[in-house]
Design a protein around this motif. Structure first.
Motif, short mmCIF file in Angstrom:
data_model
loop_
_atom_site.label_atom_id
_atom_site.label_comp_id
_atom_site.label_asym_id
_atom_site.label_seq_id
_atom_site.Cartn_x
_atom_site.Cartn_y
_atom_site.Cartn_z
N THR A 233 0.79 -1.34 0.02
CA THR A 233 0.09 0.03 -0.02
C THR A 233 0.71 1.30 -0.20
OG1 THR A 233 -0.13 0.31 2.51
CG2 THR A 233 -1.86 -1.17 1.32
N ARG A 235 -0.04 4.95 1.49
CA ARG A 235 -1.45 5.66 1.96
C ARG A 235 -0.87 7.08 2.69
NH1 ARG A 235 -1.28 2.94 6.19
NH2 ARG A 235 0.50 1.75 5.75
N GLY A 251 -5.50 5.80 4.40
CA GLY A 251 -6.19 5.39 3.29
C GLY A 251 -5.47 5.69 2.26
N GLY A 252 -5.38 4.90 1.14
CA GLY A 252 -4.80 5.12 0.02
C GLY A 252 -4.76 4.18 -1.12
N PHE A 253 -3.70 3.98 -1.97
CA PHE A 253 -3.66 3.23 -3.09
C PHE A 253 -2.95 1.70 -2.51
CE2 PHE A 253 -0.78 1.21 -6.33
CZ PHE A 253 -1.52 1.19 -7.45
N ALA A 254 -3.45 0.60 -3.07
CA ALA A 254 -3.13 -0.92 -2.68
C ALA A 254 -2.96 -1.49 -3.91
CB ALA A 254 -4.29 -1.41 -1.82
N TYR A 255 -2.10 -2.54 -3.76
CA TYR A 255 -1.81 -3.51 -4.99
C TYR A 255 -1.30 -4.76 -4.53
CZ TYR A 255 3.05 -2.08 -3.65
OH TYR A 255 4.11 -1.96 -2.81
N THR A 277 -4.76 -3.73 -8.76
CA THR A 277 -4.69 -2.51 -7.81
C THR A 277 -6.01 -2.11 -7.41
OG1 THR A 277 -5.09 -1.23 -9.96
CG2 THR A 277 -2.88 -1.89 -9.40
N GLY A 278 -5.90 -1.38 -6.24
CA GLY A 278 -7.36 -0.96 -5.66
C GLY A 278 -7.10 0.12 -4.58
N TYR A 279 -7.68 0.04 -3.43
CA TYR A 279 -7.51 1.04 -2.29
C TYR A 279 -7.44 0.24 -1.03
CZ TYR A 279 -12.46 0.22 -1.27
OH TYR A 279 -13.51 -0.26 -1.01
N VAL A 281 -8.19 1.16 3.34
CA VAL A 281 -8.52 2.04 4.54
C VAL A 281 -8.46 1.49 5.66
CG1 VAL A 281 -10.10 3.53 2.95
CG2 VAL A 281 -10.87 1.49 4.16
#
Length: 348
Positions: A233, A235, A251-255, A277-279, A281
């Protein structure tokens, strides 16, 4: 969970499974280490709850309900920190095992077996009755760079399906297990408000090789093995420091990498592997960590919950047959950070 439908679920036939955990409770012991106003603890003991399961088919011939108040055990861990006065806040993970629910259909044609397991992530407030109230220390200094490591566990409820002209099964895949990784970040601070950026990457053993559909007998069955072997992530964090304890949201970007192997009649026919990829929190608690004087003032410990959503994908796994899955992971992890800038001590 009212999603599961097996035995083809097409051409006017299929069996739906609906299961509810209406309530549960625990009676546990706790043992931990208090570091200033922060308690880190392990917990375990007795668990109980009411489980209702219903099995029905499209035609109405099968319509069976199984309900029982079940008992079992629970184990977990958490962190609790003083907020001021007699109030404390906590983040806690519990694994609850309520055994196996079994039943015989009214037609006598099938038996129902369900292993009842729950992964529970919760945040809470406690009011301490009696005793001296806690007066928060001056706000700590969180600004600057930090690096660290972490470890934890995760579980998923990945909504999945397999479809063709005569097939439409719906089910959940639940990769779970343990992971570990590293993180790095930078904090800025304005009074008691702390905000920053953090990046991390994890490797682990999150898998589900239990699911099987399409009767799972003779040669007419499909089995699944889904894995999430790594994820990361990037974040933002924003929090509020109560004395030397930081409560924050993130929170933020996830892969991450998600792989699913499908077997038809015990023969491997497809392997779907994607970097997705996704998010992400979540939230957590971070506080100074100087266990028995073995660590210096630059060290902190944190306990953090993250929900990770890597989206949905659909792939063709055989002629005229598609497999769809959504990757979502609930994670709880504990870690240590080393701060390079001013040590995390009270600002006077």
């Amino acid at each position: 969970d009212n999603r599961t439908c097996t035995l083809l679920c097409a051409a006017g036939f299929g069996v739906n499974v609906n299961q509810k955990l209406d309530w549960f409770g625990t009676a546990r012991g706790r043992v931990g280490i208090a570091t200033g106003p922060v308690l880190s603890y392990f917990t375990g003991g007795f668990a109980y709850g009411n489980v209702k399961s219903r099995v029905s088919d499209f035609t109405g011939v099968i319509n069976d309900s199984f309900s029982s108040t079940r008992t079992g055990w629970t184990i977990g861990s958490g962190v609790e920190a003083a907020l001021g006065g007699n109030w404390t806040g906590k983040i806690e993970y519990l694994y609850v095992d309520l055994g196996t629910q079994r039943g015989l259909s009214s037609l006598g044609t099938f038996t129902f077996n369900s292993q009842v397991r729950e992964h529970i992530f919760r945040a809470g407030l406690n009011y301490r009755i009696g005793g001296a109230s806690y007066a928060p220390a001056p706000v700590a200094n969180w600004s600057g760079w930090y690096v660290g490591g972490n470890g934890g566990s995760g579980t998923a409820l990945n909504k999945s399906s397999i479809r063709s002209a005569n097939l439409g099964e719906r089910f959940n895949l639940s990769p779970d297990g343990y992971f570990g990784g590293v993180q790095a970040g930078y904090n800025w601070q304005a009074g008691a408000i702390v905000y920053g950026l953090e990046a991390d990457i994890q490797g682990g053993l999150l898998k589900d090789n239990y699911a099987c559909g399409m009767t799972c007998s003779a040669n007419a069955f499909v089995s699944y093995n889904q894995k999430m072997q790594w994820f990361g992530t990037v974040r933002g964090r924003v929090g509020y420091s109560v004395g030397s304890t930081l409560f924050y949201a993130t929170g933020g970007f996830a892969y991450g990498g998600v792989k699913t192997d499908l077997n038809f009649a015990n023969v491997a026919v497809a392997s779907v592997s994607r970097t997705r990829t996704g998010y992400a929190v979540g939230g957590g608690i971070e506080s100074p960590f100087d266990l028995f004087g073995l660590f210096g003032k630059n060290w902190t410990s944190k306990t953090e919950y993250l929900f990770i959503d890597l989206g949905k994908s659909t792939d063709t796994v055989a002629v005229g047959t598609t497999f769809t899955t959504r990757a979502q992971e609930h994670t709880l992890r504990t870690g240590l950070n080393y701060h390079f800038n001013t040590p995390v001590v009270a600002k006077y």
